[in-house]
Design an enzyme around this catalytic site. Structure first.
Site, mmCIF file in Angstrom:
data_model
loop_
_atom_site.group_PDB
_atom_site.id
_atom_site.type_symbol
_atom_site.label_atom_id
_atom_site.label_comp_id
_atom_site.label_asym_id
_atom_site.label_seq_id
_atom_site.Cartn_x
_atom_site.Cartn_y
_atom_site.Cartn_z
ATOM 1 N N GLU A 47 0.871 -1.183 0.000
ATOM 2 C CA GLU A 47 0.000 0.000 0.000
ATOM 3 C C GLU A 47 0.906 1.230 0.000
ATOM 4 O OE1 GLU A 47 -1.536 0.743 3.929
ATOM 5 O OE2 GLU A 47 -3.326 1.769 3.187
ATOM 6 N N ASN A 109 -6.717 6.415 -1.560
ATOM 7 C CA ASN A 109 -5.665 5.435 -1.283
ATOM 8 C C ASN A 109 -5.964 4.279 -2.249
ATOM 9 O OD1 ASN A 109 -3.969 3.483 -0.228
ATOM 10 N ND2 ASN A 109 -4.389 4.037 1.906
ATOM 11 N N LYS A 127 -9.222 2.201 -1.731
ATOM 12 C CA LYS A 127 -9.452 1.643 -0.386
ATOM 13 C C LYS A 127 -10.778 2.132 0.196
ATOM 14 C CE LYS A 127 -6.878 1.387 4.015
ATOM 15 N NZ LYS A 127 -5.594 1.822 4.645
ATOM 16 N N GLU A 147 -5.903 8.839 7.900
ATOM 17 C CA GLU A 147 -6.438 8.435 6.589
ATOM 18 C C GLU A 147 -7.812 9.040 6.323
ATOM 19 O OE1 GLU A 147 -5.725 4.667 4.834
ATOM 20 O OE2 GLU A 147 -4.544 4.006 6.537
ATOM 21 N N CYS A 194 -4.846 -2.923 2.657
ATOM 22 C CA CYS A 194 -4.554 -2.892 4.088
ATOM 23 C C CYS A 194 -5.740 -3.161 5.009
ATOM 24 C CB CYS A 194 -3.865 -1.590 4.459
ATOM 25 S SG CYS A 194 -3.091 -1.757 6.083
ATOM 26 N N ASN A 219 0.291 -1.261 5.190
ATOM 27 C CA ASN A 219 1.208 -0.580 6.116
ATOM 28 C C ASN A 219 0.572 -0.760 7.490
ATOM 29 O OD1 ASN A 219 3.110 1.882 4.762
ATOM 30 N ND2 ASN A 219 1.400 1.232 3.499
HETATM 31 N N1 CDT Z 1 -2.786 1.272 6.558
HETATM 32 C C1 CDT Z 1 -3.718 0.661 7.308
HETATM 33 O O1 CDT Z 1 -4.866 0.567 6.923
HETATM 34 N N2 CDT Z 1 -3.305 0.210 8.506
HETATM 35 C C2 CDT Z 1 -4.222 -0.336 9.462
HETATM 36 C C3 CDT Z 1 -3.805 0.036 10.822
HETATM 37 C C4 CDT Z 1 -4.996 0.180 11.678
HETATM 38 S S1 CDT Z 1 -4.893 1.456 12.792
HETATM 39 C C5 CDT Z 1 -3.505 1.112 13.695
HETATM 40 C C6 CDT Z 1 -4.372 -1.845 9.406
HETATM 41 O O2 CDT Z 1 -5.515 -2.287 9.528
HETATM 42 O O3 CDT Z 1 -3.392 -2.577 9.312
#
Ligand code: CDT
Length: 346
Positions: A47, A109, A127, A147, A194, A219
């Site tokens: 991502e 995203n 996303k 985000e 993600c 990420n």
């Molecule tokens: N980038 C992303 O969507 N990361 C989220 C982190 C959640 S909030 C800490 C994930 O679900 O991995």
């Protein structure tokens, strides 16, 4: 026809605020060629592949923020040209996550799937599930995930798609065959980004289209008590293990429940030497087993050969949706968003 293909996750280690997109692209090309040398036919990148995970930082709207985005159609990007050229030359497909700024000024995203057989992007995704907050936390040392501030929720459907050129002898539309064509066509793919991977709904929407291979970039911060919730005090090492556990749990469970393979690629490691993110890029089979995984939190390629015939067991037995699903009981899934508890007892 043998529906066997080789797939790769191209995990990308730390990318700093000072890293340039050109520097990152050079690393991506090395990962790409490493995967190609191992016979990969599809390479999955993370991502927001080209930059540091900028939603952890607060930027004012305008050029300071927009420099993290790719403006207009990424298929026309001069920055990305070396990767598109490499894919075309090597005849290898790829999935790629990036920050998209549309020509009419919308921020998403996003990800896309490039088909080398067709020489173009054949599927685009934005996303849908945006985690974190719109406003930064007031606690000065809290780790943010802005985000909801920086991106609009995706406006494209969870449309599965077939990727041509990966399997010799795949049955084509209009071709006459004995019996059913199910499981005999070109591979059926889906893409998510993600946080989407934690929600069973998009997996099932893809599963209902016969999806055989899910592609996901991510990420995932390993330390953010404000975002993950107040849990018992944990060391950084324990937190990392817990976050990794949930990452693998959702990948394995949703691959099993939809009888599909999945490939996921991390942006991993400590950006700027301090913002820890998990690795854990992996390839999962339709029975939910991890068949290949990363050993580091750095640039690393994970490769596996997958036989799409293995999807048939689940799709035709325990998860034969046509025979076993009971949609008359699933109304709440789309009629209701938040939780409504039963009335309190008298
Ligand atoms: N980038 C992303 O969507 N990361 C989220 C982190 C959640 S909030 C800490 C994930 O679900 O991995």
């Amino acid at each position: 026809m043998s529906p066997v293909i080789k797939v790769a996750a191209a995990q990308v280690g730390p990318v700093h605020l000072t890293s340039t997109k050109e520097e990152v692209l050079e690393r991506l090309l090395i990962l790409f060629y490493t995967a190609v040398a191992q016979g990969a036919q599809i390479v999955v990148f993370p991502e927001l592949t080209l930059t540091t995970f900028f939603p952890r930082h607060m930027f004012p709207n305008g050029p300071e923020l927009d420099k993290f985005f790719e403006k207009g159609d990424i298929a026309e990007s001069s920055l990305m040209k070396p990767l598109f050229d490499a894919a075309a030359e090597k005849k290898v497909d790829f999935y790629f996550g990036y920050a998209e700024l549309t020509s009419d000024g919308k921020h998403y995203n996003s990800s896309f799937y490039y088909s080398a057989a067709l020489g173009k992007i054949i599927s685009r995704y934005r996303k849908v599930h945006l985690p974190g907050t719109f406003e930064p936390f007031t606690k000065p040392d809290a780790i943010n995930q802005l985000e909801k501030r920086y991106f609009l929720p995706g406006d494209l459907p969870f449309d599965a798609f077939r990727a041509p050129g990966l399997i010799k002898g795949a049955v084509k539309g209009g071709q006459s065959v004995d019996g059913s064509t199910i499981g005999k066509g070109d591979p059926i793919l889906g893409q998510l980004i993600c946080n989407d991977r934690r929600w069973p709904e998009p997996w099932r929407v893809y599963g209902l289209q016969g999806m055989e291979l899910m592609l996901i970039g991510y990420n995932t911060t390993s330390h953010s008590p404000e975002l993950w919730g107040s849990r018992k005090p944990m060391t950084l090492e324990e937190e990392y293990k817990e976050v990794m556990f949930h990452h693998k749990l959702v990948m394995q469970a949703n691959s099993y429940g939809n009888s599909c393979f999945s490939v996921c690629a991390a942006r991993a490691g400590a950006d700027d030497g301090k913002w820890g993110m998990i690795g854990g890029s992996c390839i999962i089979d339709p029975q939910g087993h991890i068949i290949a995984e990363a050993n580091t939190d750095d640039d690393e390629v994970v490769v596996a050969e997958i036989d799409l015939e293995d999807c048939r067991q689940g799709k035709e037995k325990i998860f034969d949706f046509d025979r076993h699903r009971r949609t008359e009981h699933y109304g709440r899934i789309v009629e209701q968003t938040g939780v409504k508890e039963p009335e309190l007892l008298p």
